[in-house]
Design a protein around this motif. Sequence first.
Motif, PDB file in Angstrom:
ATOM      1  N   GLN A   1       0.829  -1.201   0.000  1.00  0.00           N
ATOM      2  CA  GLN A   1       0.000   0.000   0.000  1.00  0.00           C
ATOM      3  C   GLN A   1       0.867   1.257   0.000  1.00  0.00           C
ATOM      4  OE1 GLN A   1      -2.519   0.472   3.498  1.00  0.00           O
ATOM      5  NE2 GLN A   1      -4.140   1.361   2.255  1.00  0.00           N
ATOM      6  N   ALA A   2       1.960   1.232   0.770  1.00  0.00           N
ATOM      7  CA  ALA A   2       2.887   2.377   0.792  1.00  0.00           C
ATOM      8  C   ALA A   2       3.547   2.556  -0.568  1.00  0.00           C
ATOM      9  CB  ALA A   2       3.928   2.178   1.882  1.00  0.00           C
ATOM     10  N   LYS A   3       3.899   1.446  -1.235  1.00  0.00           N
ATOM     11  CA  LYS A   3       4.490   1.524  -2.575  1.00  0.00           C
ATOM     12  C   LYS A   3       3.496   2.110  -3.569  1.00  0.00           C
ATOM     13  CE  LYS A   3       7.846  -2.256  -2.252  1.00  0.00           C
ATOM     14  NZ  LYS A   3       8.259  -3.582  -2.778  1.00  0.00           N
ATOM     15  N   LYS A   4       2.251   1.657  -3.489  1.00  0.00           N
ATOM     16  CA  LYS A   4       1.237   2.169  -4.420  1.00  0.00           C
ATOM     17  C   LYS A   4       0.997   3.655  -4.190  1.00  0.00           C
ATOM     18  CE  LYS A   4      -3.392   1.367  -6.264  1.00  0.00           C
ATOM     19  NZ  LYS A   4      -3.793   2.798  -6.268  1.00  0.00           N
ATOM     20  N   ARG A   5       0.944   4.065  -2.932  1.00  0.00           N
ATOM     21  CA  ARG A   5       0.751   5.480  -2.639  1.00  0.00           C
ATOM     22  C   ARG A   5       1.889   6.305  -3.227  1.00  0.00           C
ATOM     23  NH1 ARG A   5       1.789   8.770   2.770  1.00  0.00           N
ATOM     24  NH2 ARG A   5       0.611  10.653   2.290  1.00  0.00           N
ATOM     25  N   LEU A   6       3.118   5.791  -3.093  1.00  0.00           N
ATOM     26  CA  LEU A   6       4.279   6.476  -3.653  1.00  0.00           C
ATOM     27  C   LEU A   6       4.185   6.548  -5.172  1.00  0.00           C
ATOM     28  CD1 LEU A   6       7.165   7.669  -3.352  1.00  0.00           C
ATOM     29  CD2 LEU A   6       8.000   5.313  -3.495  1.00  0.00           C
ATOM     30  N   MET A   7       3.870   5.427  -5.809  1.00  0.00           N
ATOM     31  CA  MET A   7       3.774   5.409  -7.273  1.00  0.00           C
ATOM     32  C   MET A   7       2.643   6.293  -7.776  1.00  0.00           C
ATOM     33  SD  MET A   7       4.738   1.483  -8.379  1.00  0.00           S
ATOM     34  CE  MET A   7       3.758   0.613  -7.151  1.00  0.00           C
ATOM     35  N   ASP A   8       1.579   6.411  -7.002  1.00  0.00           N
ATOM     36  CA  ASP A   8       0.444   7.248  -7.411  1.00  0.00           C
ATOM     37  C   ASP A   8       0.746   8.737  -7.299  1.00  0.00           C
ATOM     38  OD1 ASP A   8      -1.190   5.176  -8.175  1.00  0.00           O
ATOM     39  OD2 ASP A   8      -2.272   5.059  -6.268  1.00  0.00           O
ATOM     40  N   ILE A   9       1.802   9.105  -6.595  1.00  0.00           N
ATOM     41  CA  ILE A   9       2.200  10.513  -6.494  1.00  0.00           C
ATOM     42  C   ILE A   9       2.415  11.106  -7.886  1.00  0.00           C
ATOM     43  CG2 ILE A   9       4.159  11.996  -5.854  1.00  0.00           C
ATOM     44  CD1 ILE A   9       2.300  11.488  -3.528  1.00  0.00           C
ATOM     45  N   THR A  10       2.940  10.280  -8.801  1.00  0.00           N
ATOM     46  CA  THR A  10       3.271  10.788 -10.138  1.00  0.00           C
ATOM     47  C   THR A  10       2.046  10.946 -11.030  1.00  0.00           C
ATOM     48  OG1 THR A  10       3.778   8.536 -10.872  1.00  0.00           O
ATOM     49  CG2 THR A  10       5.613   9.865 -10.064  1.00  0.00           C
TER      50      THR A  10
ATOM     51  N   LEU B   1       9.479   5.223   5.610  1.00  0.00           N
ATOM     52  CA  LEU B   1      10.238   6.069   4.696  1.00  0.00           C
ATOM     53  C   LEU B   1       9.443   6.368   3.434  1.00  0.00           C
ATOM     54  CD1 LEU B   1      12.805   7.556   3.972  1.00  0.00           C
ATOM     55  CD2 LEU B   1      13.754   5.403   3.124  1.00  0.00           C
ATOM     56  N   MET B   2       8.782   5.354   2.863  1.00  0.00           N
ATOM     57  CA  MET B   2       7.979   5.602   1.663  1.00  0.00           C
ATOM     58  C   MET B   2       6.827   6.556   1.955  1.00  0.00           C
ATOM     59  SD  MET B   2       7.921   2.012  -0.482  1.00  0.00           S
ATOM     60  CE  MET B   2       7.700   0.887   0.903  1.00  0.00           C
ATOM     61  N   ASP B   3       6.223   6.409   3.128  1.00  0.00           N
ATOM     62  CA  ASP B   3       5.144   7.340   3.502  1.00  0.00           C
ATOM     63  C   ASP B   3       5.688   8.758   3.685  1.00  0.00           C
ATOM     64  OD1 ASP B   3       2.999   5.603   3.388  1.00  0.00           O
ATOM     65  OD2 ASP B   3       3.140   5.005   5.501  1.00  0.00           O
ATOM     66  N   GLU B   4       6.878   8.866   4.253  1.00  0.00           N
ATOM     67  CA  GLU B   4       7.491  10.184   4.437  1.00  0.00           C
ATOM     68  C   GLU B   4       7.776  10.842   3.079  1.00  0.00           C
ATOM     69  OE1 GLU B   4      11.378  12.296   6.600  1.00  0.00           O
ATOM     70  OE2 GLU B   4      11.093  10.123   6.716  1.00  0.00           O
ATOM     71  N   ILE B   5       8.284  10.058   2.127  1.00  0.00           N
ATOM     72  CA  ILE B   5       8.543  10.592   0.785  1.00  0.00           C
ATOM     73  C   ILE B   5       7.245  11.036   0.133  1.00  0.00           C
ATOM     74  CG2 ILE B   5       9.374  10.011  -1.521  1.00  0.00           C
ATOM     75  CD1 ILE B   5      11.319   8.036  -0.158  1.00  0.00           C
ATOM     76  N   SER B   6       6.193  10.222   0.269  1.00  0.00           N
ATOM     77  CA  SER B   6       4.897  10.591  -0.311  1.00  0.00           C
ATOM     78  C   SER B   6       4.368  11.884   0.290  1.00  0.00           C
ATOM     79  CB  SER B   6       3.888   9.447  -0.103  1.00  0.00           C
ATOM     80  OG  SER B   6       4.279   8.284  -0.798  1.00  0.00           O
ATOM     81  N   ASP B   7       4.510  12.029   1.613  1.00  0.00           N
ATOM     82  CA  ASP B   7       4.039  13.253   2.277  1.00  0.00           C
ATOM     83  C   ASP B   7       4.788  14.485   1.764  1.00  0.00           C
ATOM     84  OD1 ASP B   7       2.231  11.810   3.803  1.00  0.00           O
ATOM     85  OD2 ASP B   7       3.567  11.660   5.548  1.00  0.00           O
ATOM     86  N   VAL B   8       6.111  14.361   1.626  1.00  0.00           N
ATOM     87  CA  VAL B   8       6.907  15.480   1.106  1.00  0.00           C
ATOM     88  C   VAL B   8       6.490  15.806  -0.321  1.00  0.00           C
ATOM     89  CG1 VAL B   8       9.222  16.157   0.379  1.00  0.00           C
ATOM     90  CG2 VAL B   8       8.879  15.132   2.629  1.00  0.00           C
ATOM     91  N   CYS B   9       6.258  14.776  -1.117  1.00  0.00           N
ATOM     92  CA  CYS B   9       5.862  15.004  -2.508  1.00  0.00           C
ATOM     93  C   CYS B   9       4.496  15.692  -2.609  1.00  0.00           C
ATOM     94  CB  CYS B   9       5.837  13.686  -3.272  1.00  0.00           C
ATOM     95  SG  CYS B   9       7.482  13.041  -3.663  1.00  0.00           S
ATOM     96  N   LEU B  10       3.585  15.355  -1.712  1.00  0.00           N
ATOM     97  CA  LEU B  10       2.280  16.026  -1.706  1.00  0.00           C
ATOM     98  C   LEU B  10       2.452  17.518  -1.402  1.00  0.00           C
ATOM     99  CD1 LEU B  10       0.046  13.380   0.126  1.00  0.00           C
ATOM    100  CD2 LEU B  10      -0.073  14.056  -2.281  1.00  0.00           C
ATOM    101  N   THR B  11       3.378  17.828  -0.510  1.00  0.00           N
ATOM    102  CA  THR B  11       3.671  19.239  -0.219  1.00  0.00           C
ATOM    103  C   THR B  11       4.249  19.924  -1.451  1.00  0.00           C
ATOM    104  OG1 THR B  11       4.075  18.740   2.112  1.00  0.00           O
ATOM    105  CG2 THR B  11       4.980  20.796   1.257  1.00  0.00           C
ATOM    106  N   LEU B  12       5.147  19.247  -2.157  1.00  0.00           N
ATOM    107  CA  LEU B  12       5.732  19.812  -3.369  1.00  0.00           C
ATOM    108  C   LEU B  12       4.661  20.053  -4.431  1.00  0.00           C
ATOM    109  CD1 LEU B  12       8.993  17.652  -3.670  1.00  0.00           C
ATOM    110  CD2 LEU B  12       8.798  20.020  -2.881  1.00  0.00           C
ATOM    111  N   ILE B  13       3.697  19.141  -4.516  1.00  0.00           N
ATOM    112  CA  ILE B  13       2.600  19.313  -5.476  1.00  0.00           C
ATOM    113  C   ILE B  13       1.781  20.561  -5.124  1.00  0.00           C
ATOM    114  CG2 ILE B  13       0.430  18.318  -6.309  1.00  0.00           C
ATOM    115  CD1 ILE B  13       1.771  15.536  -5.924  1.00  0.00           C
ATOM    116  N   GLU B  14       1.489  20.719  -3.827  1.00  0.00           N
ATOM    117  CA  GLU B  14       0.717  21.888  -3.380  1.00  0.00           C
ATOM    118  C   GLU B  14       1.466  23.182  -3.675  1.00  0.00           C
ATOM    119  OE1 GLU B  14       0.060  21.188   0.730  1.00  0.00           O
ATOM    120  OE2 GLU B  14      -1.438  19.594   0.422  1.00  0.00           O
TER     121      GLU B  14
END
Length: 379
Positions: free
Chosen positions: A173-182, A213-226
Motif C-alpha cells: 500500500q505504501a508503494k502504491k501510494r508512492l507510485m500514485d504521487i506521479t 520512509l515511503m510514507d514520508e517521501i509521499s508526504d513530502v511530494c504532496l507538499t511539493l505538489i501543493e
Amino acid sequence: MKQALFKKIQQITEQNLMDIEAHKEKGNHVIGFYCLYGPTELAVAADAIPLPLCGTRQDPIDAAEEVLPRNLCPLIKSSYGFAATDTCPFFRFSDMIVADTTCDGKKKMFEIMSDLKPVHVLQLPQNQVPALSLGPWKAEIETLITVLENRIGRQITPEKISAAIRLMNRERQAKKRLMDITRANPSPLTGMELVEILFKTGFFADKEKGIALMDEISDVCLTLIEQNQSPYTNTTPRILLTGVPVGLGSDKVVKILEQCGANVVALENCSGYKQAFQVNDTIDPVTALADQYLAIPCSVMSPNPGRMEMLREMIPAFSIDGVVDLTWQACHTYNIESFQVATLVQDDFGLPFLHIETDYSESDTEQLRVRIQAFIEMI
C-alpha cells in the motif's frame, strides 16, 4: 526537501547490510526470492528476511557467460553471475532461494544455481483459470511452507501467515501510494527517482522502516505538489514504461527518455505497479496467497488479460502521452506480447507507441537515443 530524503535513503541502505548481518547473528534466516510470484509472506511468517535477488547490472554477465549461453536474457545472466562470483551481498546472506518456473531460461538456470545455494523451485501454472490452476498452485505454496519449516526450524502457522499478509499489504500500500504521487501533472518525482526509491527500499530488512520512509517521501511530494514544485512543466511528455522489470543498473531506457525531455511517470512492470496488489486477509491465508499471487499479470501466463486491463486503467489515470514497451533480448513472452500492447495503445487510446528490445550493456545507447528522441518528437 527531496535531497534530504534521498540522503536518508542512502544512509538506511548503508545501515541495511549491518541490520541483515545482525539478524543472522541472532540465529535468524534470510530467504532470497527471484520473482514476484514468490510469496514473501511465508518468509516473514518464519521470522526470516525476504530479499529480492534479480540481477540488474551488466558487471557479472561475463562470468555468467562462462556457463550460460550468450543469447540468453540479461536478467538471467546477471542473476546467475552475481551468485557465481559472490559479488551480491544479498545472495550471500540468503540461506536458501525460492525460485519458480516463470520461463524456460530461468528454470534451467536455477538447476545450475542449486550447486551454489539450496534452491526450491515453485512449479508455476501457465494459466490463471482457477478451476485448472488454483489447486495445484496452492499445493505448491503448501509444499514451500513445509520446506521452509524444515530449513529454518520454525513452525509457520496460519496466524503467523495472516500477520505477515497484513504487514506486506501495508508495504505494498505504501508503494502504491508512492507510485500514485506521479499522477500529478507535473510530477514532483523523476522516473529515475522513482526507480531508485522502489529499488532500494525493496532490500530493507526492517519492513516498518521501509513503510515509514515511503510514507514520508509521499508526504513530502504532496507538499511539493501543493507548492507547484516540479522539475517538469504540465507540457512535459508523460511516459508509461511497460514490459520487463527495471532496477538500478538496468535503467538506461528510463535515463534516455528523461534526458530526451520526457518524464517516466508510470512503471507497469513487476518492479512497479504489478506489485501494488492486496492479499485478502479475511479468508484462509494460504488460499488467499495462492489466489492473489496466481493473478499477477506476467507475460508467462497464456492468455494474459490482466496486463491489458492494468494498462487500460493506468493510461488515463496517469494522463499518459506515450507508451514505451521494454523487452530484454531473448525474453520471448514479452517480445511476442508487445504486439497486443501496441494494438491496445494505438487503437484504443490513439497514443504513440515504441517497442525497445535491448540488454544491459551501453553499446546501443546512442541508437536508442535517436529512436527515443524521434518518439518524443512525435508526442
